[in-house]
Enzyme design. Structure first.
Site, PDB file in Angstrom:
ATOM      1  N   HIS A  24       0.768  -1.218  -0.122  1.00 28.95           N
ATOM      2  CA  HIS A  24      -0.022  -0.078  -0.010  1.00 28.95           C
ATOM      3  C   HIS A  24       0.910   1.155   0.101  1.00 28.95           C
ATOM      4  O   HIS A  24       0.595   1.994  -0.790  1.00 28.95           O
ATOM      5  CB  HIS A  24      -0.928  -0.083   1.300  1.00 28.95           C
ATOM      6  CG  HIS A  24      -1.745   1.265   1.304  1.00 28.95           C
ATOM      7  ND1 HIS A  24      -3.109   1.421   0.928  1.00 28.95           N
ATOM      8  CD2 HIS A  24      -1.430   2.444   2.095  1.00 28.95           C
ATOM      9  CE1 HIS A  24      -3.419   2.496   0.984  1.00 28.95           C
ATOM     10  NE2 HIS A  24      -2.596   3.405   1.921  1.00 28.95           N
ATOM     11  N   GLU A  25       1.864   1.196   0.886  1.00 26.03           N
ATOM     12  CA  GLU A  25       2.817   2.634   1.010  1.00 26.03           C
ATOM     13  C   GLU A  25       3.568   2.501  -0.308  1.00 26.03           C
ATOM     14  O   GLU A  25       3.857   3.871  -0.782  1.00 26.03           O
ATOM     15  CB  GLU A  25       3.837   2.137   2.092  1.00 26.03           C
ATOM     16  CG  GLU A  25       3.030   2.529   3.552  1.00 26.03           C
ATOM     17  CD  GLU A  25       2.014   3.322   3.552  1.00 26.03           C
ATOM     18  OE1 GLU A  25       2.331   4.580   3.122  1.00 26.03           O
ATOM     19  OE2 GLU A  25       1.178   3.360   4.357  1.00 26.03           O
ATOM     20  N   HIS A  58       1.652   4.732  -2.830  1.00 29.14           N
ATOM     21  CA  HIS A  58       1.773   5.923  -2.644  1.00 29.14           C
ATOM     22  C   HIS A  58       3.042   6.220  -3.546  1.00 29.14           C
ATOM     23  O   HIS A  58       2.992   7.754  -4.235  1.00 29.14           O
ATOM     24  CB  HIS A  58       1.623   6.216  -1.506  1.00 29.14           C
ATOM     25  CG  HIS A  58       0.544   6.219  -0.678  1.00 29.14           C
ATOM     26  ND1 HIS A  58      -0.615   6.752  -1.261  1.00 29.14           N
ATOM     27  CD2 HIS A  58       0.292   5.723   0.674  1.00 29.14           C
ATOM     28  CE1 HIS A  58      -1.710   6.547  -0.247  1.00 29.14           C
ATOM     29  NE2 HIS A  58      -1.022   5.955   0.847  1.00 29.14           N
ATOM     30  N   HIS A 104       2.797   8.948  -6.749  1.00 31.78           N
ATOM     31  CA  HIS A 104       3.750  10.286  -6.621  1.00 31.78           C
ATOM     32  C   HIS A 104       4.616  10.503  -7.865  1.00 31.78           C
ATOM     33  O   HIS A 104       4.749  11.365  -8.541  1.00 31.78           O
ATOM     34  CB  HIS A 104       4.736  10.224  -5.443  1.00 31.78           C
ATOM     35  CG  HIS A 104       5.627  11.573  -5.246  1.00 31.78           C
ATOM     36  ND1 HIS A 104       6.902  11.599  -5.091  1.00 31.78           N
ATOM     37  CD2 HIS A 104       5.177  12.962  -5.150  1.00 31.78           C
ATOM     38  CE1 HIS A 104       7.208  12.925  -5.149  1.00 31.78           C
ATOM     39  NE2 HIS A 104       6.211  13.513  -5.091  1.00 31.78           N
TER      40      HIS A 104
END
Length: 225
Positions: free
Chosen positions: A98-99, A102, A106
């Site tokens: 999940h991270e 991100h 980005h």
């Protein structure tokens, strides 16, 4: 004011937040005890996915705490908690993916995260001062100050709302990566989805809370106008 009946507006959001937190802790604890057959720890998975996406400049760091995992877009760092960094559990790998989602958002300039990052400083500033202006305005009868506090709090609400698609998309990317790139078995993906869906509900609860707080501020200001 402190016993204003509009406080009841917050009860559904408070209950949802409590339920979401219980579910996150319960599901993460449950699937933290189940090892994944992928054969990677959280930090190894993070590096593998980042390199596969060509994000060689994104670093991985260890941070203390449980579920303190996050992606820092300013310094391009994925920070993994002690519960995920060296763990090969289904729960840990889901949170890590999940991270990384991100980080990919980005890198690809995913619109909602670009907007969220742009308004983050404004939202932080507003969250610190909105209630100060509002309460001073209500106590002193200077409704102009109270309304200014409401305007500041609108930025907080907008930040919460734009956070929702960012978080849901990161979870979607996480499941897709684990399923297609790493061939995670379906029964393990079920656990990942359970953990991430519970985590997503905490953001839904936070958004509902901010909306209800804004509505409460408006009602209180109108009652004193």
């Amino acid at each position: 004011m402190f016993y204003d009946p509009t406080f009841v507006l917050l009860i559904p959001a408070l209950l949802l937040a409590l339920w979401a937190q219980i579910m996150v802790q319960s599901r993460f604890s449950e699937y933290s005890r189940v090892r994944s057959r992928i054969g990677m720890t959280g930090s190894e998975l993070a590096r593998f996915i980042l390199d596969a996406a060509g994000l060689y400049d994104v670093r991985i760091e260890y941070v203390p705490g449980t579920l303190t995992d996050h992606y820092d877009p300013i310094h391009k760092v994925v920070r993994l908690s002690q519960a995920t960094y060296n763990s090969d559990s289904i729960a840990a790998l889901g949170v890590v993916a999940h991270e990384i989602g991100h980080a990919i958002q980005h890198a690809t300039k995913y619109a909602p995260i670009v907007i969220r990052n742009a308004i983050a400083p404004i939202a932080q500033f507003s969250s610190n001062l909105a209630w100060v202006f509002f309460i001073i305005g209500i106590i002193t009868g200077a409704l102009g100050l109270a309304k200014f506090g409401i305007l500041l709090f609108i930025a907080v609400v907008l930040f919460s709302i734009i956070t929702l698609p960012v978080e849901f998309d990161a979870s979607r990317r996480a499941v897709k990566i684990l399923e297609r790139n790493l061939m995670m078995p379906k029964e393990e993906l079920k656990g990942v989805k359970a953990v991430l869906s519970a985590a997503a509900m905490t953001y839904v609860a936070a958004t509902l809370m901010s909306i209800m707080q804004l509505l409460r501020m408006v009602l209180i200001a109108r009652s004193r106008d």
